[in-house]
Design a protein around this motif. Structure first.
Motif, short mmCIF file in Angstrom:
data_model
loop_
_atom_site.label_atom_id
_atom_site.label_comp_id
_atom_site.label_asym_id
_atom_site.label_seq_id
_atom_site.Cartn_x
_atom_site.Cartn_y
_atom_site.Cartn_z
N ARG A 294 -24.93 -33.94 -61.97
CA ARG A 294 -25.17 -33.11 -60.79
C ARG A 294 -23.93 -32.33 -60.40
N ASP A 295 -22.80 -33.03 -60.36
CA ASP A 295 -21.56 -32.38 -59.95
C ASP A 295 -21.16 -31.27 -60.92
N ALA A 296 -21.33 -31.54 -62.22
CA ALA A 296 -21.01 -30.53 -63.23
C ALA A 296 -21.94 -29.32 -63.12
N THR A 297 -23.22 -29.59 -62.84
CA THR A 297 -24.20 -28.51 -62.72
C THR A 297 -23.92 -27.67 -61.49
N TYR A 298 -23.62 -28.33 -60.38
CA TYR A 298 -23.35 -27.60 -59.15
C TYR A 298 -22.13 -26.70 -59.29
N ALA A 299 -21.09 -27.22 -59.95
CA ALA A 299 -19.88 -26.42 -60.17
C ALA A 299 -20.19 -25.19 -61.02
N ALA A 300 -21.02 -25.38 -62.04
CA ALA A 300 -21.37 -24.25 -62.91
C ALA A 300 -22.24 -23.24 -62.18
N LEU A 301 -23.15 -23.71 -61.33
CA LEU A 301 -23.99 -22.79 -60.56
C LEU A 301 -23.15 -21.98 -59.57
N GLN A 302 -22.18 -22.63 -58.95
CA GLN A 302 -21.30 -21.90 -58.03
C GLN A 302 -20.47 -20.86 -58.77
N ALA A 304 -21.29 -19.30 -61.37
CA ALA A 304 -22.15 -18.19 -61.76
C ALA A 304 -22.62 -17.38 -60.55
N GLY A 305 -22.30 -17.85 -59.34
CA GLY A 305 -22.70 -17.14 -58.14
C GLY A 305 -24.15 -17.32 -57.77
N LEU A 306 -24.76 -18.43 -58.22
CA LEU A 306 -26.17 -18.68 -57.95
C LEU A 306 -26.33 -19.55 -56.71
N HIS A 307 -27.28 -19.20 -55.87
CA HIS A 307 -27.51 -19.92 -54.62
C HIS A 307 -28.44 -21.10 -54.84
N THR A 308 -28.06 -22.27 -54.30
CA THR A 308 -28.88 -23.47 -54.38
C THR A 308 -28.49 -24.40 -53.26
N VAL A 309 -29.23 -25.49 -53.11
CA VAL A 309 -28.87 -26.57 -52.19
C VAL A 309 -28.41 -27.74 -53.04
N PHE A 379 -26.96 -14.02 -68.68
CA PHE A 379 -28.17 -13.27 -68.39
C PHE A 379 -28.06 -12.54 -67.05
N ILE A 380 -27.60 -13.23 -66.01
CA ILE A 380 -27.59 -12.60 -64.69
C ILE A 380 -26.52 -11.51 -64.58
#
Length: 383
Positions: A294-302, A304-309, A379-380
């Motif tokens: 989870r922590d690794a995924t959240y860091a990668a999403l941030q 990439a500039g992707l919004h999530t909770v 992609f984004i």
């Protein structure tokens, strides 16, 4: 003869999760972040219990509600883990996965015209059963409230026809859980209006920052708890679910269960005893690994500039499709899969409230997660 079939069955759609997985899953070099299935193997001691059951010819019908030893272990599990007590003889039913438990619970409760409140976005396994019961699902859009369905949001949707609140936390698809106070407020509301609560707690052992709280600890007399071993013990194929409810409710659900499947598989029940006794803490090792992912995924999403909770349970992220993308969540996911070889699930598979989002499962290796997120980022950047 199709025209003579039940029209409510014909109107039901195949799960959007499976539909999308089947569409893209067989493509070569695909990184799949779709299906919500643990990538761990069932612990060895549980498998050995199943093997022993076969070798000892424990391959016959069990009591309809399940083996007494398993029901005793299930009741002890809930008391130890979540401080909720159930009578093993009359308040526990062993089902064929949590899905069957949901089915018999709703078919016991609902009558034509009843209304059922659900949080949106939501796992797609509830609405079809509600429709088959000729009842009406009422979706509470939680996207503006960090995916949290509160008592205040529920109250806005109450009518004289409301009978059930479905409370699936930690949530599939968002991974979000609720606080003790939020649960207590919902329990107080349900008590005030004499509503059933169907608490789907299948991810209860995959909660990261705090221990899981069962809403049954606040309103046990009106709550039906659904759980099982698929997520906690990596036993998806064993198909063991658990239903906990007050005797006055459970005795009627048992009738529906009896004529539906007779009983859960005897071999799987024997394995489940091992899971809930010697393996009562089997989920802890998996939970720690999921937390790292989870922590690794959240860091990668941030990055990439992707919004999530940032989720506090289960193994999913619900991610906003960038505003710059001009298309549906289905189109976004299809293009991502075809051109960048990453499969995620369109948010529209989780009700209309999920449109504009996608679900990403991190029940896979960190290497797959990082590579998948790298491709999503590429992609984004194209729009």
């Amino acid at each position: 003869m199709e025209h003579r079939l039940n029209s409510r069955v014909k109107d039901i759609e195949i799960s959007g999760i499976r539909k999308f997985f089947n569409l893209v899953g067989a493509q070569k070099d695909m990184i799949s972040l779709t299906i919500g299935q643990p990538d761990f193997h069932t612990p060895s001691h549980i498998k050995q219990a199943g093997i022993q059951a076969i070798e000892q010819n424990e391959t016959v019908y069990t009591p309809n509600a399940g083996l007494p030893e398993l029901k005793k272990a299930a009741a002890a599990f809930y008391e130890k883990k979540y401080a909720v007590q159930y009578d093993e003889a009359s308040e526990v039913i062993v089902t064929v996965g949590a899905s069957q438990a949901i089915d018999i619970a709703l078919r016991t409760i609902l009558e034509p015209g009843d209304e059922v409140i659900l949080p949106g976005p939501v796992y797609p396994g509830y609405e079809p059963i509600i429709h088959l019961c000729e009842a009406k699902p009422v979706m509470v859009d939680t996207t503006a409230n960090a995916f949290r369905m509160t008592a205040a949001l529920i109250e806005e949707q109450l009518t004289a026809k409301t009978k059930v609140i479905i409370l699936p936390y930690p949530s599939n698809p968002t991974g979000v859980s609720l606080s003790e106070q939020e649960l207590k407020d919902i329990a107080d509301l349900a008590k005030k209006h004499s509503l059933f609560i169907l608490a789907d707690e299948i991810y209860s052992e995959i909660v990261f920052e705090r221990a899981h709280t069962s809403i049954a600890s606040f309103l046990q007399e009106q709550t039906i708890v659904i759980n099982g071993l698929s997520k906690s013990h990596a036993m998806t194929g064993w198909r063991i679910g658990l239903l906990f409810a007050p005797k006055a409710i459970a005795q009627h659900m048992l009738k529906v269960h009896q004529y539906n499947v007779s009983c859960a598989t005897s071999i799987s029940q024997k394995a489940a005893i091992a899971a809930l006794t010697d393996g009562i803490d089997d989920a802890l090792v998996m939970r720690e690994e999921y937390k790292k992912r989870r922590d690794a995924t959240y860091a990668a999403l941030q990055k990439a500039g992707l919004h999530t909770v940032n989720p506090d349970g289960a193994f999913y992220f619900f991610v906003k499709v960038p505003d710059a993308y001009n298309g549906s969540s289905f189109d976004f996911c299809l293009t991502l899969a075809k051109e960048y070889k990453v499969a995620v699930v369109p948010g529209s598979a989780f009700s209309s409230a999920g449109e504009g989002w996608f679900r990403l499962s991190y029940a896979c290796t960190i290497e797959e997660i990082k590579e998948g997120l790298s491709r999503i980022e590429a992609f984004i950047k194209t729009f």
